[in-house]
Motif scaffolding. Structure first.
Motif, short mmCIF file in Angstrom:
data_model
loop_
_atom_site.label_atom_id
_atom_site.label_comp_id
_atom_site.label_asym_id
_atom_site.label_seq_id
_atom_site.Cartn_x
_atom_site.Cartn_y
_atom_site.Cartn_z
N ARG A 1 -5.44 -5.56 11.18
CA ARG A 1 -4.91 -4.60 10.48
C ARG A 1 -4.77 -3.58 9.46
NH1 ARG A 1 -2.64 -10.16 7.98
NH2 ARG A 1 -4.70 -10.89 7.84
N ILE A 2 -3.54 -2.65 9.07
CA ILE A 2 -4.10 -2.28 7.16
C ILE A 2 -2.83 -2.52 6.78
CG2 ILE A 2 -4.24 -0.18 7.10
CD1 ILE A 2 -3.91 0.77 9.87
N ALA A 3 -2.91 -2.77 5.16
CA ALA A 3 -2.80 -3.05 4.07
C ALA A 3 -2.74 -2.02 3.37
CB ALA A 3 -2.85 -4.66 3.42
N PHE A 4 -2.05 -1.75 2.51
CA PHE A 4 -1.98 -0.54 1.74
C PHE A 4 -0.87 -0.98 0.55
CE2 PHE A 4 -0.93 1.45 5.94
CZ PHE A 4 -1.59 2.86 5.92
N PHE A 5 -2.07 -0.63 -0.22
CA PHE A 5 -1.47 -0.87 -1.62
C PHE A 5 -1.41 0.21 -2.44
CE2 PHE A 5 -4.27 -3.98 0.33
CZ PHE A 5 -4.00 -5.71 0.44
N GLY A 6 -0.57 0.65 -3.78
CA GLY A 6 -0.16 1.48 -4.37
C GLY A 6 1.16 0.60 -5.10
N VAL A 7 0.81 1.20 -6.54
CA VAL A 7 2.87 0.72 -7.43
C VAL A 7 3.00 2.61 -7.88
CG1 VAL A 7 2.13 0.17 -9.48
CG2 VAL A 7 0.44 -1.31 -8.29
N GLY A 8 3.75 2.03 -8.10
CA GLY A 8 4.90 3.07 -9.10
C GLY A 8 4.94 4.33 -7.53
N ALA A 9 4.64 5.69 -8.33
CA ALA A 9 4.65 6.32 -7.15
C ALA A 9 3.64 6.32 -6.44
CB ALA A 9 4.28 7.94 -8.28
N SER A 10 2.52 5.40 -6.62
CA SER A 10 1.73 5.81 -5.26
C SER A 10 2.60 4.62 -4.21
CB SER A 10 0.71 5.14 -5.93
OG SER A 10 -0.72 5.81 -6.95
#
Length: 287
Positions: free
Chosen positions: A137-146
């Motif tokens: 599995r691949i999990a992407f983490f980002g807040v706001g613009a990210s």
């Protein structure tokens, strides 16, 4: 090794994370670039009001085994400096003509990609691609613009039948990180590398033995220091929202590189998924 190594860009990008003495050396180099290739280590130490040992430590901080290798890299970087001077990042200014805005924003975006090529490491890219190919599995983490970058990553990798998801708020990030395993890969996206929510999720993911990739500014940030693989970007040193535009374009470029890298490794199989997803969306548009 970076794709298009430019030590002057690296010094500029790392400045905020330098020690006070390193900053004295770095600032002197950036302010007197043309003279540096002609200076001995002692002369550079005197000019920067530091010491021979401090200059040598600075060279090693920048990834060089000695002063001579560092100076050769400075000389090589000067070759593109004239064009670099003509193409400085430009911030949003009141009253600009629309034609000026079009030119400036386009230039900022192009330059952000070019500068990112000077700091991103092709060995780290290869490691990341290999890891993503084999991940469960691949999990992407980002807040706001990210977070928008994380969603773009999810959209791309889901098209080639990768189990993936983007998490863009603190609660869902912690929940997702808790459920990761050593078979999974987590990609943490943060320009500053010091976003608390991202660092909390990173800590949780690493406790569960997931491999962690960071996409972040070329700097000695907490995220860069803790991640297993670091994919660095270069972003403009300007004050308003055009800075976020530049970092967004650079991060999207890194996502595109990873996607294309994974797709290329097993292209015959992945072509089938790309065709299937393209066809189903095309049929929907015709309804």
């Amino acid at each position: 090794m970076s794709i298009n190594d430019n030590i002057l860009i690296k010094i500029r990008e790392m400045r905020d994370s330098f020690t006070p003495v390193e900053r004295m050396v770095g600032d002197y180099i950036l302010e007197n670039t043309e003279e540096i290739p002609h200076l001995s280590i002692k002369e550079l130490a005197q000019g920067s009001k530091t010491s021979d040992a401090s200059v040598l430590r600075f060279c090693k901080t920048m990834g060089y085994s000695g002063y001579r290798q560092f100076i050769v890299s400075i000389s090589a970087s000067l070759g593109s400096r004239d064009e670099d001077i003509k193409a400085q990042y430009t911030d949003i200014r009141p009253g600009d003509e629309l034609s000026t805005i079009i030119s400036n924003i386009s230039l900022n975006n192009m330059k952000s990609i070019e500068d990112t090529l000077s700091v991103i490491d092709r060995v780290e890219i290869a490691r990341a691609v290999d890891l993503l190919c084999s991940s469960k599995r691949i999990a992407f983490f980002g807040v706001g613009a990210s977070g928008l970058i994380a969603m773009d990553g999810q959209q791309k990798f889901s098209r080639i039948n990768k189990i993936c998801h983007a998490y863009t708020d603190a609660h869902s990030q912690l929940t997702a990180a808790t459920l990761l395993t050593e078979e999974d890969t987590a990609i943490f996206i943060s320009n500053s590398g010091i976003t608390i929510d991202i660092l909390d999720a990173l800590e949780t993911a690493q406790k569960n033995k997931a491999t962690c990739i960071a996409i972040t500014k070329y700097n000695r940030s907490a995220l860069a220091e803790r991640a297993d693989i670091v994919l660095s970007i270069s972003t403009p040193e300007i004050t308003m929202r055009s800075g976020a535009m530049g970092s967004r374009i650079a991060m999207l470029t890194v996502i595109d590189i990873l996607f294309a890298g994974v797709a290329s490794v097993d292209y015959e199989n992945i072509k089938k998924y790309l065709t299937q997803t393209h066809n189903i969306v095309t049929r929907k548009l015709k309804l």
